[in-house]
Design a protein around this motif. Structure first.
Motif, PDB file in Angstrom:
ATOM      1  N   ALA A 119      24.736  22.399  39.620  1.00  0.00           N
ATOM      2  CA  ALA A 119      25.277  22.662  40.957  1.00  0.00           C
ATOM      3  C   ALA A 119      24.225  23.216  41.918  1.00  0.00           C
ATOM      4  O   ALA A 119      24.393  23.161  43.121  1.00  0.00           O
ATOM      5  CB  ALA A 119      26.439  23.638  40.857  1.00  0.00           C
ATOM      6  N   VAL A 120      23.132  23.764  41.370  1.00  0.00           N
ATOM      7  CA  VAL A 120      22.140  24.450  42.201  1.00  0.00           C
ATOM      8  C   VAL A 120      20.797  23.749  42.055  1.00  0.00           C
ATOM      9  O   VAL A 120      20.390  23.423  40.941  1.00  0.00           O
ATOM     10  CB  VAL A 120      21.996  25.925  41.744  1.00  0.00           C
ATOM     11  CG1 VAL A 120      20.950  26.655  42.572  1.00  0.00           C
ATOM     12  CG2 VAL A 120      23.333  26.649  41.837  1.00  0.00           C
ATOM     13  N   SER A 121      20.100  23.522  43.174  1.00  0.00           N
ATOM     14  CA  SER A 121      18.782  22.884  43.096  1.00  0.00           C
ATOM     15  C   SER A 121      17.629  23.815  43.432  1.00  0.00           C
ATOM     16  O   SER A 121      16.480  23.418  43.404  1.00  0.00           O
ATOM     17  CB  SER A 121      18.735  21.632  43.982  1.00  0.00           C
ATOM     18  OG  SER A 121      19.359  20.556  43.298  1.00  0.00           O
ATOM     19  N   LEU A 181      10.599  23.234  42.492  1.00  0.00           N
ATOM     20  CA  LEU A 181      12.051  23.384  42.582  1.00  0.00           C
ATOM     21  C   LEU A 181      12.675  21.997  42.613  1.00  0.00           C
ATOM     22  O   LEU A 181      12.113  21.070  43.206  1.00  0.00           O
ATOM     23  CB  LEU A 181      12.440  24.130  43.869  1.00  0.00           C
ATOM     24  CG  LEU A 181      11.997  25.592  44.001  1.00  0.00           C
ATOM     25  CD1 LEU A 181      12.364  26.129  45.379  1.00  0.00           C
ATOM     26  CD2 LEU A 181      12.631  26.474  42.934  1.00  0.00           C
ATOM     27  N   LEU A 182      13.837  21.833  42.015  1.00  0.00           N
ATOM     28  CA  LEU A 182      14.501  20.524  42.083  1.00  0.00           C
ATOM     29  C   LEU A 182      14.750  20.133  43.536  1.00  0.00           C
ATOM     30  O   LEU A 182      14.667  18.961  43.896  1.00  0.00           O
ATOM     31  CB  LEU A 182      15.808  20.543  41.289  1.00  0.00           C
ATOM     32  CG  LEU A 182      15.663  20.734  39.770  1.00  0.00           C
ATOM     33  CD1 LEU A 182      16.997  20.516  39.074  1.00  0.00           C
ATOM     34  CD2 LEU A 182      14.609  19.826  39.164  1.00  0.00           C
ATOM     35  N   HIS A 188      22.065  13.357  44.634  1.00  0.00           N
ATOM     36  CA  HIS A 188      21.747  14.789  44.531  1.00  0.00           C
ATOM     37  C   HIS A 188      22.519  15.627  45.552  1.00  0.00           C
ATOM     38  O   HIS A 188      22.742  16.819  45.346  1.00  0.00           O
ATOM     39  CB  HIS A 188      20.237  15.053  44.606  1.00  0.00           C
ATOM     40  CG  HIS A 188      19.567  14.607  45.873  1.00  0.00           C
ATOM     41  ND1 HIS A 188      19.587  15.350  47.019  1.00  0.00           N
ATOM     42  CD2 HIS A 188      18.841  13.489  46.154  1.00  0.00           C
ATOM     43  CE1 HIS A 188      18.889  14.716  47.963  1.00  0.00           C
ATOM     44  NE2 HIS A 188      18.433  13.590  47.470  1.00  0.00           N
ATOM     45  N   LYS A 189      22.973  14.995  46.639  1.00  0.00           N
ATOM     46  CA  LYS A 189      23.749  15.766  47.627  1.00  0.00           C
ATOM     47  C   LYS A 189      25.191  15.979  47.161  1.00  0.00           C
ATOM     48  O   LYS A 189      25.854  16.921  47.590  1.00  0.00           O
ATOM     49  CB  LYS A 189      23.727  15.064  48.985  1.00  0.00           C
ATOM     50  CG  LYS A 189      22.341  15.122  49.611  1.00  0.00           C
ATOM     51  CD  LYS A 189      22.321  14.595  51.016  1.00  0.00           C
ATOM     52  CE  LYS A 189      20.922  14.728  51.601  1.00  0.00           C
ATOM     53  NZ  LYS A 189      20.785  14.002  52.865  1.00  0.00           N
ATOM     54  N   ILE A 190      25.682  15.092  46.313  1.00  0.00           N
ATOM     55  CA  ILE A 190      27.037  15.263  45.768  1.00  0.00           C
ATOM     56  C   ILE A 190      27.014  16.237  44.576  1.00  0.00           C
ATOM     57  O   ILE A 190      27.907  17.062  44.416  1.00  0.00           O
ATOM     58  CB  ILE A 190      27.628  13.893  45.348  1.00  0.00           C
ATOM     59  CG1 ILE A 190      27.817  12.993  46.570  1.00  0.00           C
ATOM     60  CG2 ILE A 190      28.936  14.062  44.581  1.00  0.00           C
ATOM     61  CD1 ILE A 190      28.973  13.353  47.489  1.00  0.00           C
ATOM     62  N   PHE A 191      25.968  16.136  43.732  1.00  0.00           N
ATOM     63  CA  PHE A 191      25.896  17.018  42.565  1.00  0.00           C
ATOM     64  C   PHE A 191      25.759  18.486  42.955  1.00  0.00           C
ATOM     65  O   PHE A 191      26.323  19.364  42.317  1.00  0.00           O
ATOM     66  CB  PHE A 191      24.695  16.653  41.688  1.00  0.00           C
ATOM     67  CG  PHE A 191      24.872  15.436  40.835  1.00  0.00           C
ATOM     68  CD1 PHE A 191      26.047  15.229  40.114  1.00  0.00           C
ATOM     69  CD2 PHE A 191      23.857  14.489  40.720  1.00  0.00           C
ATOM     70  CE1 PHE A 191      26.204  14.105  39.303  1.00  0.00           C
ATOM     71  CE2 PHE A 191      24.005  13.366  39.918  1.00  0.00           C
ATOM     72  CZ  PHE A 191      25.180  13.172  39.207  1.00  0.00           C
ATOM     73  N   THR A 192      24.963  18.759  43.999  1.00  0.00           N
ATOM     74  CA  THR A 192      24.677  20.154  44.308  1.00  0.00           C
ATOM     75  C   THR A 192      25.634  20.664  45.381  1.00  0.00           C
ATOM     76  O   THR A 192      25.993  19.931  46.289  1.00  0.00           O
ATOM     77  CB  THR A 192      23.231  20.342  44.807  1.00  0.00           C
ATOM     78  OG1 THR A 192      22.996  19.434  45.873  1.00  0.00           O
ATOM     79  CG2 THR A 192      22.229  20.069  43.714  1.00  0.00           C
TER      80      THR A 192
END
Length: 440
Positions: free
Chosen positions: A112-114, A92-93, A293-297
């Motif tokens: 938006a989802v990891s 998983l990402l 990655h915390k801002i993207f998701t």
């Protein structure tokens, strides 16, 4: 020996589709994947590989054998010089991010989802936004694929380049992806700024917004002129957030769900709800910064029906204004907020919605408050008609009503992809009902 499970029930995250595969397998090695395919050949069964189950369509459903790759989720190699990472397909990402953090690396763009797998995220053409950035699959520099007969192909620009060009958006129909090698960048932080605007302002100044921010997108609130503009850009600022948990989450989430539920009895409330929530949560400037990655998701809090088509970027203004006019002309048709508008660079991946053109994605949703279905078909039809008129191509993971005839018109390379698929999977082992509509 790999053991299968009978009686397993699969449901996608949005709970819009489900199925009962005859057998459910969780292989832990390449050998075990090969065993499942051998069994499928013997018994003449179809096979579907499933990832995180986030696709809001039936692309992952099967009545044959289902393979879940969750046990094949290791990072196999990190090449610090080339900034490349090779992972097993089932990672998983969300599992990959902390491991990249440790090596000072990051993916340059994320959806938006990891809670999605490396192979699934590329297979369905997942994207984010930014005119310098392609869909997520453009970050793939190599992959390995097990075909229906159990052979393994190592694919890259230099090895099986034609299969590589097809397999980066593979729809799960070319074989089982075993490993993926991703091009990374040095770890970075992002600052996100959001601020209110109007539809006219953003469409009249689209080019300057696109140049001003690396990851620019905007949200339009149907039945109004309201827009929330979101800029995300590299920063050296320490992590900080102006979000308010009570308003944005607790109040925002529970009140919205209640009001949307009420609107299923009184649809005329929807326009008011959209405007009220814009005023409540989007009418002031907000800033936050954190590791990329915390801002993207972000959390997709509601079960929902979604459509997301890519049109040529230069048609953004015309198409969005036409959607607005269509809603104004049919007061009975209601549309939940937001319509999310994102922008992506063109590429050369055969079935990428951005194949050979810079694109604008227009994402529409209808939430399902407390899991209740809301009438959406009129909205869906109006939207699809406009998207087709402007040469749109649907996101593979989302629900759509297109058939092979449509795809032949949409994709110049469609026959080439079909020829590769038929060569790699002559018996159609990896097909299901979703894919039959695509290829037959």
């Amino acid at each position: 020996m790999v053991h299968g499970q009978k009686g397993f029930q699969f449901q996608n995250w949005a709970r819009t589709y489900g199925c009962c595969p005859e057998m459910y397998y969780q292989p832990a090695s390449v050998e075990e994947v090969r065993e499942v395919l051998a069994l499928a050949r013997q018994q003449n069964k179809r096979v579907k590989v499933v990832g995180g189950g986030h696709s809001p369509s039936d692309i992952a459903c099967t009545e044959g054998f289902m393979i879940h790759m969750g046990k094949m989720n290791r990072v196999l190699q990190v090449d610090k010089e080339k900034k490349q990472v090779t992972v097993e397909a089932g990672i998983l990402l969300a599992e990959l991010h902390p491991q990249l953090d440790r090596h000072g690396l990051a993916l340059s763009n994320l959806g938006a989802v990891s809670d999605v797998t490396a192979a699934g995220v590329i297979g369905s053409g997942t994207h984010n936004t930014g005119i310098k950035h392609g869909i997520l699959a453009t970050q793939v520099v190599a992959l390995t694929l097990m075909t229906a007969d159990g052979a393994i192909l190592e694919c890259s620009e230099s090895s099986h380049p034609e299969v590589f060009q097809a397999a980066r958006v593979h729809l799960g129909c070319l074989g089982v992806i075993l490993t993926v090698t991703l091009q990374c960048v040095p770890q970075f932080h992002l600052q996100e700024k959001s601020f209110p605007s109007t539809l006219k302002e953003v469409l009249d100044n689209l080019d300057s917004h696109l140049k001003k921010s690396e990851y620019f997108r905007f949200l339009w609130f149907p039945h109004s002129e309201n827009v929330s503009i979101i800029y995300q850009d590299h920063t050296n600022k320490p992590p900080s957030s102006s979000a308010n948990w009570f308003w944005d989450y607790a109040f925002g989430f529970y009140l919205l769900e209640l009001l949307l539920w009420a609107s299923t009895f009184l649809p005329c409330l929807v326009g008011w709800i959209n405007r009220f929530f814009f005023w409540l949560l989007f009418n002031r400037k907000k800033e936050n910064s954190d590791v990329s990655h915390k801002i993207f998701t972000y959390e997709c809090r509601f079960k929902q029906h979604v459509q997301d088509w890519a049109i040529p970027r230069e048609k953004t203004k015309e198409a969005l204004l036409e959607l607005k006019s269509a809603l104004e002309a049919s007061p009975k048709v209601v549309a939940h907020y937001p319509v999310e508008v994102r922008f992506t660079r063109g590429d050369d991946i055969l079935l990428s919605p951005c194949f050979q053109r810079d694109s604008c994605y227009m994402n529409i949703i209808m939430y399902r408050p407390y899991g209740k279905d809301v009438p959406r078909l009129d909205y869906w039809l109006a939207y699809e008609t406009i998207m087709k008129k402007f040469e749109g191509r649907p996101h593979w993971a989302k629900a759509h009503n297109c058939t092979r005839k449509d795809f032949e018109k949409m994709y110049p390379a469609f026959p080439k992809f079909c020829a590769i698929r038929e060569k790699l999977d002559p018996t159609g082992m990896f097909l299901n009902s979703y894919l039959e509509k695509v290829f037959y």
